[in-house]
Design a protein around this motif. Sequence first.
Motif, PDB file in Angstrom:
ATOM      1  N   SER A  13      -8.542  15.011   2.550  1.00  0.00           N
ATOM      2  CA  SER A  13      -9.664  15.775   2.001  1.00  0.00           C
ATOM      3  C   SER A  13      -9.805  17.026   2.862  1.00  0.00           C
ATOM      4  O   SER A  13     -10.120  16.929   4.048  1.00  0.00           O
ATOM      5  CB  SER A  13     -10.936  14.921   2.067  1.00  0.00           C
ATOM      6  OG  SER A  13     -12.074  15.718   1.919  1.00  0.00           O
ATOM      7  N   ASP A  16      -8.900  17.120   6.630  1.00  0.00           N
ATOM      8  CA  ASP A  16      -8.924  15.739   7.150  1.00  0.00           C
ATOM      9  C   ASP A  16      -7.832  14.897   6.529  1.00  0.00           C
ATOM     10  O   ASP A  16      -7.597  14.971   5.315  1.00  0.00           O
ATOM     11  CB  ASP A  16     -10.273  15.076   6.850  1.00  0.00           C
ATOM     12  CG  ASP A  16     -11.411  15.790   7.549  1.00  0.00           C
ATOM     13  OD1 ASP A  16     -11.235  16.182   8.709  1.00  0.00           O
ATOM     14  OD2 ASP A  16     -12.468  15.975   6.903  1.00  0.00           O
ATOM     15  N   THR A  29     -14.922   6.802   7.753  1.00  0.00           N
ATOM     16  CA  THR A  29     -14.657   8.219   8.059  1.00  0.00           C
ATOM     17  C   THR A  29     -16.010   8.901   8.266  1.00  0.00           C
ATOM     18  O   THR A  29     -17.048   8.329   7.906  1.00  0.00           O
ATOM     19  CB  THR A  29     -13.926   8.929   6.888  1.00  0.00           C
ATOM     20  OG1 THR A  29     -14.886   9.216   5.856  1.00  0.00           O
ATOM     21  CG2 THR A  29     -12.806   8.058   6.315  1.00  0.00           C
ATOM     22  N   HIS A  30     -15.962  10.143   8.782  1.00  0.00           N
ATOM     23  CA  HIS A  30     -17.224  10.884   8.947  1.00  0.00           C
ATOM     24  C   HIS A  30     -17.781  11.319   7.587  1.00  0.00           C
ATOM     25  O   HIS A  30     -18.901  11.822   7.504  1.00  0.00           O
ATOM     26  CB  HIS A  30     -17.024  12.081   9.882  1.00  0.00           C
ATOM     27  CG  HIS A  30     -15.982  13.035   9.397  1.00  0.00           C
ATOM     28  ND1 HIS A  30     -14.645  12.755   9.443  1.00  0.00           N
ATOM     29  CD2 HIS A  30     -16.083  14.263   8.822  1.00  0.00           C
ATOM     30  CE1 HIS A  30     -13.961  13.758   8.938  1.00  0.00           C
ATOM     31  NE2 HIS A  30     -14.815  14.690   8.548  1.00  0.00           N
ATOM     32  N   LYS A  31     -16.990  11.142   6.508  1.00  0.00           N
ATOM     33  CA  LYS A  31     -17.472  11.487   5.163  1.00  0.00           C
ATOM     34  C   LYS A  31     -17.919  10.240   4.394  1.00  0.00           C
ATOM     35  O   LYS A  31     -18.152  10.303   3.189  1.00  0.00           O
ATOM     36  CB  LYS A  31     -16.388  12.216   4.383  1.00  0.00           C
ATOM     37  CG  LYS A  31     -16.104  13.621   4.952  1.00  0.00           C
ATOM     38  CD  LYS A  31     -14.997  14.326   4.227  1.00  0.00           C
ATOM     39  CE  LYS A  31     -14.849  15.762   4.725  1.00  0.00           C
ATOM     40  NZ  LYS A  31     -13.630  16.399   4.260  1.00  0.00           N
ATOM     41  N   GLY A  32     -17.948   9.115   5.087  1.00  0.00           N
ATOM     42  CA  GLY A  32     -18.375   7.870   4.450  1.00  0.00           C
ATOM     43  C   GLY A  32     -17.302   6.788   4.515  1.00  0.00           C
ATOM     44  O   GLY A  32     -16.229   6.997   5.076  1.00  0.00           O
ATOM     45  N   ARG A  49     -13.160   7.486  -3.677  1.00  0.00           N
ATOM     46  CA  ARG A  49     -14.408   8.071  -3.164  1.00  0.00           C
ATOM     47  C   ARG A  49     -15.033   7.193  -2.074  1.00  0.00           C
ATOM     48  O   ARG A  49     -14.909   5.966  -2.118  1.00  0.00           O
ATOM     49  CB  ARG A  49     -15.424   8.274  -4.289  1.00  0.00           C
ATOM     50  CG  ARG A  49     -15.024   9.407  -5.188  1.00  0.00           C
ATOM     51  CD  ARG A  49     -16.055   9.715  -6.263  1.00  0.00           C
ATOM     52  NE  ARG A  49     -15.574  10.818  -7.078  1.00  0.00           N
ATOM     53  CZ  ARG A  49     -15.767  12.100  -6.785  1.00  0.00           C
ATOM     54  NH1 ARG A  49     -16.477  12.434  -5.731  1.00  0.00           N
ATOM     55  NH2 ARG A  49     -15.282  13.046  -7.563  1.00  0.00           N
ATOM     56  N   THR A  50     -15.680   7.853  -1.136  1.00  0.00           N
ATOM     57  CA  THR A  50     -16.417   7.122  -0.097  1.00  0.00           C
ATOM     58  C   THR A  50     -17.742   6.640  -0.700  1.00  0.00           C
ATOM     59  O   THR A  50     -18.108   7.075  -1.809  1.00  0.00           O
ATOM     60  CB  THR A  50     -16.743   8.025   1.118  1.00  0.00           C
ATOM     61  OG1 THR A  50     -17.680   9.007   0.695  1.00  0.00           O
ATOM     62  CG2 THR A  50     -15.503   8.695   1.673  1.00  0.00           C
ATOM     63  N   LYS A  52     -20.445   7.641  -0.024  1.00  0.00           N
ATOM     64  CA  LYS A  52     -21.331   8.814  -0.174  1.00  0.00           C
ATOM     65  C   LYS A  52     -20.863   9.724  -1.303  1.00  0.00           C
ATOM     66  O   LYS A  52     -21.393  10.818  -1.489  1.00  0.00           O
ATOM     67  CB  LYS A  52     -21.341   9.613   1.133  1.00  0.00           C
ATOM     68  CG  LYS A  52     -22.047   8.935   2.292  1.00  0.00           C
ATOM     69  CD  LYS A  52     -21.984   9.883   3.478  1.00  0.00           C
ATOM     70  CE  LYS A  52     -22.697   9.328   4.678  1.00  0.00           C
ATOM     71  NZ  LYS A  52     -22.419  10.148   5.864  1.00  0.00           N
ATOM     72  N   GLN A  54     -17.856  11.208  -1.494  1.00  0.00           N
ATOM     73  CA  GLN A  54     -16.875  12.223  -1.075  1.00  0.00           C
ATOM     74  C   GLN A  54     -15.475  11.800  -1.523  1.00  0.00           C
ATOM     75  O   GLN A  54     -15.084  10.644  -1.348  1.00  0.00           O
ATOM     76  CB  GLN A  54     -16.880  12.354   0.454  1.00  0.00           C
ATOM     77  CG  GLN A  54     -18.178  12.883   1.003  1.00  0.00           C
ATOM     78  CD  GLN A  54     -18.206  14.418   1.015  1.00  0.00           C
ATOM     79  OE1 GLN A  54     -17.179  15.064   1.015  1.00  0.00           O
ATOM     80  NE2 GLN A  54     -19.406  14.968   1.021  1.00  0.00           N
TER      81      GLN A  54
END
Length: 250
Positions: A13, A16, A29-32, A49-50, A52, A54
Amino acid sequence: MSEKLELPVVLVSGKDSFLVTSFKGELHTHKGVINLEELTEKNYGDEVRTHKGQSFKILPFSPSDFFRHFRRSATPIMPKDIGAIIAMSGLRPDSLVLDAGTGSGMLAAYIAYFNRYGEVITVEKRRDFAEVARKNFKLAKLKNIHQLIGDVNYISDGFKKEFDLIVLDMKDDYVFIPKAKDILRVGGYLAVYNPYIEPSKRVYEIMKKADFVELECFELLKSNYEFKKIGTRPVTRVWHTGFIVIGRKC
Ligand SMILES: C[S@@+](CC[C@H](N)C(=O)[O-])C[C@H]1O[C@@H](n2cnc3c(N)ncnc32)[C@H](O)[C@@H]1O
């Protein structure tokens, strides 16, 4: 055409990239958080998708991921320097290569990948570093690397074969030059990487005395740029990595 996933894969992403080695459990991950079991129903190029929302794209693990995702022990050589060694050292897909020391196995892995029908013998004196490299070679599914543990100055006494290429990235590299010349075939290359100029100069002078031809000592500078509304500028803070000396046995 859709292609089923084969581990390892990477989830990407923007800038990342996350390595996935199992379709079980969760990836934080820091995105979820990503539920890895969802990947079993996916193909390359699909997104996941996370929690969240993302989105990450699913891509196959490729050689460009070696540098991103290999475990580190000793400092590895950077891709720009590996590229120069591969392009300038006569590497063919069927070469016999000696690599010392193994360190994290970065250089050995790239050389083995582009030397598909050949072999790489890599020597590391530290067992713990050799173990880290072994895991990296397994991740990259490289079967043409043979690892030896010990001091290359002694282990190489048993080498009868003529190598097409010898690469050195270790302290006191200059000591090994006469031996390297003995076990290289005529026309084969010796490439020596060093972060400092004084040892590189020493290597250059010894190789010159030993009648290596096409001898060069150089460094490569890679500069990354950022493009902003206000303007464009380099973002690379550390330019220098190391010097490379390459010569050919005649
Ligand atoms: C800078 S690292 C090599 C990194 C490696 N080229 C890579 O790309 O991952 C240097 C390694 O050489 C090993 N070493 C130093 N002297 C050695 C020797 N005489 N024989 C074998 N290994 C040696 C060190 O233990 C260290 O792991």
